[in-house]
Write a protein that holds these residues in place. Structure first.
Motif, PDB file in Angstrom:
ATOM      1  N   VAL A   1      -9.282   8.491  -4.552  1.00  0.00           N
ATOM      2  CA  VAL A   1      -8.773   7.119  -4.562  1.00  0.00           C
ATOM      3  C   VAL A   1      -9.712   6.223  -5.355  1.00  0.00           C
ATOM      4  CG1 VAL A   1      -8.302   5.077  -3.144  1.00  0.00           C
ATOM      5  CG2 VAL A   1      -7.505   7.340  -2.398  1.00  0.00           C
TER       6      VAL A   1
ATOM      7  N   ILE B   1      -2.059   4.403  -8.171  1.00  0.00           N
ATOM      8  CA  ILE B   1      -3.302   3.673  -7.887  1.00  0.00           C
ATOM      9  C   ILE B   1      -3.986   3.288  -9.192  1.00  0.00           C
ATOM     10  CG2 ILE B   1      -5.614   3.866  -6.882  1.00  0.00           C
ATOM     11  CD1 ILE B   1      -4.296   5.765  -4.778  1.00  0.00           C
TER      12      ILE B   1
ATOM     13  N   HIS C   1      -5.173   4.413   1.163  1.00  0.00           N
ATOM     14  CA  HIS C   1      -4.449   5.097   0.091  1.00  0.00           C
ATOM     15  C   HIS C   1      -4.506   6.622   0.227  1.00  0.00           C
ATOM     16  CE1 HIS C   1      -4.160   1.213  -1.894  1.00  0.00           C
ATOM     17  NE2 HIS C   1      -5.414   1.045  -1.551  1.00  0.00           N
TER      18      HIS C   1
ATOM     19  N   VAL D   1       0.832  -1.198   0.000  1.00  0.00           N
ATOM     20  CA  VAL D   1       0.000   0.000   0.000  1.00  0.00           C
ATOM     21  C   VAL D   1       0.873   1.257   0.000  1.00  0.00           C
ATOM     22  CG1 VAL D   1      -1.713   1.282   1.344  1.00  0.00           C
ATOM     23  CG2 VAL D   1      -1.966  -1.164   1.034  1.00  0.00           C
TER      24      VAL D   1
ATOM     25  N   MET E   1       1.200   2.826  -3.213  1.00  0.00           N
ATOM     26  CA  MET E   1      -0.068   3.217  -3.848  1.00  0.00           C
ATOM     27  C   MET E   1      -0.697   4.395  -3.102  1.00  0.00           C
ATOM     28  SD  MET E   1      -1.744  -0.431  -4.939  1.00  0.00           S
ATOM     29  CE  MET E   1      -1.571  -1.254  -3.355  1.00  0.00           C
ATOM     30  N   GLN E   2       0.042   5.480  -3.010  1.00  0.00           N
ATOM     31  CA  GLN E   2      -0.432   6.674  -2.312  1.00  0.00           C
ATOM     32  C   GLN E   2      -0.643   7.864  -3.245  1.00  0.00           C
ATOM     33  OE1 GLN E   2      -1.429   6.689   0.875  1.00  0.00           O
ATOM     34  NE2 GLN E   2      -0.947   4.503   0.875  1.00  0.00           N
TER      35      GLN E   2
END
Length: 168
Positions: free
Chosen positions: A82, A44, A72, A35, A38-39
């Motif tokens: 997101v 994403i 996220h 994760v 995936m910020q």
């Protein structure tokens, strides 16, 4: 967060060991690394795109992908941003294939954002987020017990909102 090792085989063993702990909080420790990358919106969207492409390449024609949008948001994205990035990635990845990809939004029991997450499921401009009953099922699996006062209020409010939105 630093990885426990840089050896690919040892990392794989570490991830699998985390999955066998039978404890959600401990299992999620391994997610700090996946994760963590995936910020940002582009990352994403890319992961969602690759997920859809992989599914389509494997001959899958229908998929329901469960994720927790709140995981996220550490770099400042909103929950809405997101979810939109994920849906755009799914759409782009499924384009030109027989694949239909839907999202199941999850609320983490380690946070107090269940209502915000569930409200995302009431979007009417997207057919790729599953209907409220499946969203409630997801909340039951990942959130605190539904009998807890905050969750009982959330469920009641969601049902009322859904019924109001569904009325002709």
């Amino acid at each position: 967060t630093k990885l426990p090792t840089t050896d690919p085989d040892q990392i794989a063993t570490w991830f699998h060991r985390g999955a066998k702990r039978n404890d959600l909080v401990l299992y999620l420790e391994t997610f700090a690394h996946t994760v963590g990358v995936m910020q940002h919106r582009d990352a994403i969207e890319r992961v969602a795109y690759e997920c859809a492409r992989d599914l389509a390449d494997d001959g899958v024609v229908y998929a329901e992908v469960r994720f927790a949008p709140e995981l996220h948001t550490e770099a400042g994205l909103t929950l809405d941003e997101v979810v939109r990035a994920v849906l755009e990635g799914f759409s782009r990845g499924a384009a030109g294939t027989d694949l239909t990809v839907n999202a199941i939004l999850c609320a983490m029991r380690t946070a107090a954002r269940s209502l915000e997450i569930a409200q995302l499921a009431t979007w009417r401009d997207s057919e790729t987020i599953l209907p409220l009953p499946l969203m409630l099922f997801s909340l039951m699996l990942i959130s605190q017990p539904l009998t807890a006062a905050p969750n009982a209020r959330i469920i009641a409010e969601l049902i009322a909102n859904f019924l109001n939105m569904s009325a002709p």
